[in-house]
Design a protein around this motif. Structure first.
Motif, PDB file in Angstrom:
ATOM      1  N   ALA A 262       0.835  -1.208   0.000  1.00 21.77           N
ATOM      2  CA  ALA A 262       0.000   0.000   0.000  1.00 21.77           C
ATOM      3  C   ALA A 262       0.865   1.252   0.000  1.00 21.77           C
ATOM      4  N   LEU A 263       1.912   1.273   0.822  1.00 23.40           N
ATOM      5  CA  LEU A 263       2.819   2.421   0.836  1.00 23.40           C
ATOM      6  C   LEU A 263       3.550   2.554  -0.491  1.00 23.40           C
ATOM      7  N   ALA A 264       3.968   1.422  -1.054  1.00 30.17           N
ATOM      8  CA  ALA A 264       4.700   1.446  -2.318  1.00 30.17           C
ATOM      9  C   ALA A 264       3.841   1.986  -3.451  1.00 30.17           C
ATOM     10  N   SER A 265       2.542   1.740  -3.397  1.00 28.75           N
ATOM     11  CA  SER A 265       1.653   2.252  -4.451  1.00 28.75           C
ATOM     12  C   SER A 265       1.744   3.766  -4.541  1.00 28.75           C
ATOM     13  N   PHE A 266       1.843   4.434  -3.390  1.00 25.66           N
ATOM     14  CA  PHE A 266       1.964   5.893  -3.382  1.00 25.66           C
ATOM     15  C   PHE A 266       3.366   6.330  -3.790  1.00 25.66           C
ATOM     16  N   TRP A 267       4.376   5.645  -3.289  1.00 24.52           N
ATOM     17  CA  TRP A 267       5.753   6.018  -3.604  1.00 24.52           C
ATOM     18  C   TRP A 267       6.020   5.910  -5.103  1.00 24.52           C
ATOM     19  N   PHE A 268       5.642   4.786  -5.690  1.00 24.99           N
ATOM     20  CA  PHE A 268       5.944   4.553  -7.102  1.00 24.99           C
ATOM     21  C   PHE A 268       5.016   5.320  -8.032  1.00 24.99           C
ATOM     22  N   ALA A 269       3.921   5.882  -7.501  1.00 27.08           N
ATOM     23  CA  ALA A 269       3.030   6.687  -8.339  1.00 27.08           C
ATOM     24  C   ALA A 269       3.743   7.906  -8.908  1.00 27.08           C
ATOM     25  N   ARG A 270       4.845   8.311  -8.289  1.00 25.05           N
ATOM     26  CA  ARG A 270       5.598   9.474  -8.766  1.00 25.05           C
ATOM     27  C   ARG A 270       6.560   9.116  -9.892  1.00 25.05           C
ATOM     28  N   HIS A 271       6.676   7.844 -10.195  1.00 26.30           N
ATOM     29  CA  HIS A 271       7.623   7.387 -11.208  1.00 26.30           C
ATOM     30  C   HIS A 271       6.870   6.904 -12.452  1.00 26.30           C
ATOM     31  N   PRO A 272       7.527   6.876 -13.607  1.00 22.45           N
ATOM     32  CA  PRO A 272       6.847   6.401 -14.825  1.00 22.45           C
ATOM     33  C   PRO A 272       6.262   5.006 -14.629  1.00 22.45           C
ATOM     34  N   ALA A 273       5.089   4.808 -15.203  1.00 20.68           N
ATOM     35  CA  ALA A 273       4.349   3.567 -14.961  1.00 20.68           C
ATOM     36  C   ALA A 273       5.118   2.333 -15.416  1.00 20.68           C
ATOM     37  N   ARG A 274       5.759   2.402 -16.577  1.00 20.81           N
ATOM     38  CA  ARG A 274       6.471   1.226 -17.070  1.00 20.81           C
ATOM     39  C   ARG A 274       7.649   0.888 -16.163  1.00 20.81           C
ATOM     40  N   ARG A 275       8.373   1.912 -15.746  1.00 16.88           N
ATOM     41  CA  ARG A 275       9.505   1.668 -14.855  1.00 16.88           C
ATOM     42  C   ARG A 275       9.042   1.072 -13.529  1.00 16.88           C
ATOM     43  N   LEU A 312       6.813  -4.506  -1.562  1.00 19.31           N
ATOM     44  CA  LEU A 312       7.244  -3.374  -2.394  1.00 19.31           C
ATOM     45  C   LEU A 312       6.982  -3.668  -3.867  1.00 19.31           C
ATOM     46  N   GLY A 313       7.315  -4.900  -4.264  1.00 25.86           N
ATOM     47  CA  GLY A 313       7.116  -5.275  -5.660  1.00 25.86           C
ATOM     48  C   GLY A 313       5.655  -5.324  -6.054  1.00 25.86           C
ATOM     49  N   PHE A 314       4.809  -5.866  -5.168  1.00 24.72           N
ATOM     50  CA  PHE A 314       3.379  -5.934  -5.446  1.00 24.72           C
ATOM     51  C   PHE A 314       2.804  -4.542  -5.651  1.00 24.72           C
ATOM     52  N   GLY A 315       3.114  -3.619  -4.738  1.00 31.79           N
ATOM     53  CA  GLY A 315       2.592  -2.261  -4.851  1.00 31.79           C
ATOM     54  C   GLY A 315       3.067  -1.556  -6.103  1.00 31.79           C
ATOM     55  N   ALA A 316       4.357  -1.706  -6.413  1.00 36.66           N
ATOM     56  CA  ALA A 316       4.913  -1.037  -7.591  1.00 36.66           C
ATOM     57  C   ALA A 316       4.345  -1.617  -8.881  1.00 36.66           C
ATOM     58  N   ALA A 317       4.282  -2.946  -8.965  1.00 35.62           N
ATOM     59  CA  ALA A 317       3.872  -3.591 -10.211  1.00 35.62           C
ATOM     60  C   ALA A 317       2.385  -3.423 -10.481  1.00 35.62           C
ATOM     61  N   PHE A 318       1.560  -3.677  -9.456  1.00 32.96           N
ATOM     62  CA  PHE A 318       0.115  -3.592  -9.670  1.00 32.96           C
ATOM     63  C   PHE A 318      -0.307  -2.147  -9.921  1.00 32.96           C
ATOM     64  N   GLY A 319       0.199  -1.229  -9.110  1.00 33.34           N
ATOM     65  CA  GLY A 319      -0.125   0.183  -9.328  1.00 33.34           C
ATOM     66  C   GLY A 319       0.383   0.683 -10.666  1.00 33.34           C
ATOM     67  N   GLY A 320       1.598   0.280 -11.047  1.00 32.86           N
ATOM     68  CA  GLY A 320       2.143   0.690 -12.338  1.00 32.86           C
ATOM     69  C   GLY A 320       1.327   0.165 -13.498  1.00 32.86           C
ATOM     70  N   GLN A 321       0.899  -1.092 -13.396  1.00 34.37           N
ATOM     71  CA  GLN A 321       0.109  -1.664 -14.481  1.00 34.37           C
ATOM     72  C   GLN A 321      -1.238  -0.978 -14.611  1.00 34.37           C
ATOM     73  N   LEU A 322      -1.853  -0.605 -13.492  1.00 35.75           N
ATOM     74  CA  LEU A 322      -3.098   0.155 -13.568  1.00 35.75           C
ATOM     75  C   LEU A 322      -2.878   1.493 -14.263  1.00 35.75           C
ATOM     76  N   ARG A 323      -1.770   2.157 -13.962  1.00 29.43           N
ATOM     77  CA  ARG A 323      -1.502   3.472 -14.564  1.00 29.43           C
ATOM     78  C   ARG A 323      -1.165   3.364 -16.048  1.00 29.43           C
ATOM     79  N   LEU A 324      -0.754   2.192 -16.485  1.00 31.46           N
ATOM     80  CA  LEU A 324      -0.521   1.993 -17.919  1.00 31.46           C
ATOM     81  C   LEU A 324      -1.830   1.856 -18.696  1.00 31.46           C
ATOM     82  N   VAL A 325      -2.902   1.467 -17.995  1.00 29.82           N
ATOM     83  CA  VAL A 325      -4.165   1.162 -18.659  1.00 29.82           C
ATOM     84  C   VAL A 325      -5.222   2.243 -18.442  1.00 29.82           C
TER      85      VAL A 325
END
Length: 403
Positions: A262-275, A312-325
């Motif tokens: 959950a925390l990672a979802s917010f942290w990685f939201a500031r970074h490009p979705a693919r990365r 960390l990986g779950f939050g980054a990957a799932f949130g990033g994939q949502l932002r790609l779509v």
């Protein structure tokens, strides 16, 4: 004076209520372990009781995932909250594992009905400056709810004699308050024809995002198998392999990964979705390798470290994939697309745990765990390769598209 809440208040409140659904989904993890000791049912029955929730959720997504695109968000949200309230009532009176399975199935149906509608409503109520955050917030609500539900219930099991009544009584009250809150939110989706036709089981994925959706399947599979291990299988591993059966240690072990996610979802939201997606998949893979090391050496801190890295990986990957779509779908398509995403997610969350529960009595718990971990690591590696290839293609596109 307007009777509806401001978009900002509705945005925050809907995210909190959505998290409450997943708090309720995480809550049974420590209780199921306790009930297994009290009622004496098998490991296969335990994992089925955990995973029938995901199967019920999948059915609701396939049948009703697009319903709020036709009826509007509010009616579907209220129906989902009502169903969750009934589920909490069944948990309160459950006297054997059969009733718990019924409650989990009802809970899954209600959460499946809620998932796509809440995800769409959160995006639609988000203030303009938070639109990019909304997809990540939906992911954080899922992960954070699962985490807090497991931890709070674990503490209740450890320190109170009536954990079941305390937890599910409080959650029933939350669902009643949620119904009242939703009544005062504004409707964000205009009703349109086709509600009955939308009940035919299907996944709605528009052509413009189909390639991205398919490429994201390995991402979702490995990502969601990670919390499924901690919520569905780790209680048995802790009790039978580590010789630990306290409610708090079970709840904390299940809490760590989803909370960090959950925390990672917010942290990685500031970074490009693919990365974010690629980084997340690498962390999921590394996290599960660390978990394997912790289990095989019976070292609890190493297991917890793996939970943190995997979270960390779950939050980054799932949130990033949502932002790609999410930015590429139309409002009337949102619920259907979220239904497709969460169908993949919850198949990955439920089915592998059911299979593991059936194999463990025959193969042994640790060989079954090793197979589970091996499949997760292999799928994560496939996801990294696919996402890295898409990233390279995107990085070269501007150069090849010039005059």
């Amino acid at each position: 004076m307007s009777r509806t809440l401001s978009p900002k208040a509705a945005f925050a409140g809907l995210a909190a209520i959505f998290a409450a659904f997943f708090f309720a989904a995480g809550a049974p993890t420590p209780l199921l372990s306790l009930r297994q000791q009290e009622w004496g049912f098998s490991a296969g029955t335990l994992t089925f009781a955990f995973s029938v929730y995901a199967l019920g959720l999948l059915v609701a997504l396939l049948v009703g995932g697009s319903l709020s695109d036709h009826l509007g968000r509010r009616p579907v949200l209220i129906a989902a909250l009502g169903g969750e309230l009934v589920s909490m009532a069944v948990f309160l009176v459950a006297s054997d594992i059969g009733w718990v399975i019924v409650a989990r199935a009802l809970q899954g149906l209600a959460t499946g009905l809620a998932t796509s509608a809440f995800s769409a409503a959160i995006v639609e109520h988000a203030p303009d400056h938070l639109k990019k955050l909304a997809g990540g917030l939906a992911a954080a609500s899922v992960a954070g709810g699962l985490a807090l539900g497991a931890l709070a219930t674990g503490a209740a099991v450890q320190f109170t004699p009536a954990a079941n009544t305390l937890v599910f009584g409080a959650l029933a009250l939350v669902m009643v308050l949620g119904i009242v809150f939703v009544v005062f939110t504004s409707e964000t989706s205009s009703p349109r024809a086709g509600a009955w036709r939308s009940l035919a089981p299907r996944i709605s994925v528009p052509g413009n995002i189909r390639a991205e959706f398919l490429a994201g399947i390995p991402v979702h599979v490995a990502a969601w198998m990670t919390p499924a291990f901690f919520l569905g299988l780790s209680p048995a591993v802790l009790r039978l392999h580590f010789d630990l059966d306290g409610g708090l240690v079970t709840g904390f072990t299940a809490f760590l990964g989803p909370f960090v996610a959950a925390l990672a979802s917010f942290w990685f939201a500031r970074h490009p979705a693919r990365r974010s997606t690629i980084t997340g998949k690498v962390l999921v893979l590394v996290g599960m390798v660390v978990v394997v090391a912790g289990v095989l050496t019976t070292t609890l801190p190493v297991l917890w470290l793996g939970a943190v890295v995997g979270g960390l990986g779950f939050g980054a990957a799932f949130g990033g994939q949502l932002r790609l779509v999410v930015p590429h779908i139309q409002p009337q398509e949102r619920a259907g697309v979220f239904a497709g995403i969460y169908t993949v997610a919850y198949l990955s969350f439920g089915v592998p745990v059911i299979i593991a529960g059936q194999l463990a009595p025959r193969w042994g718990l640790i060989p079954t765990f090793e197979l589970y971990a091996g499949v997760l690591i292999g799928v994560a590696a496939l996801g990294i390769v696919i996402q890295a290839g898409l990233g390279r293609r995107e990085s070269t596109r501007p150069a090849t598209a010039g005059p």
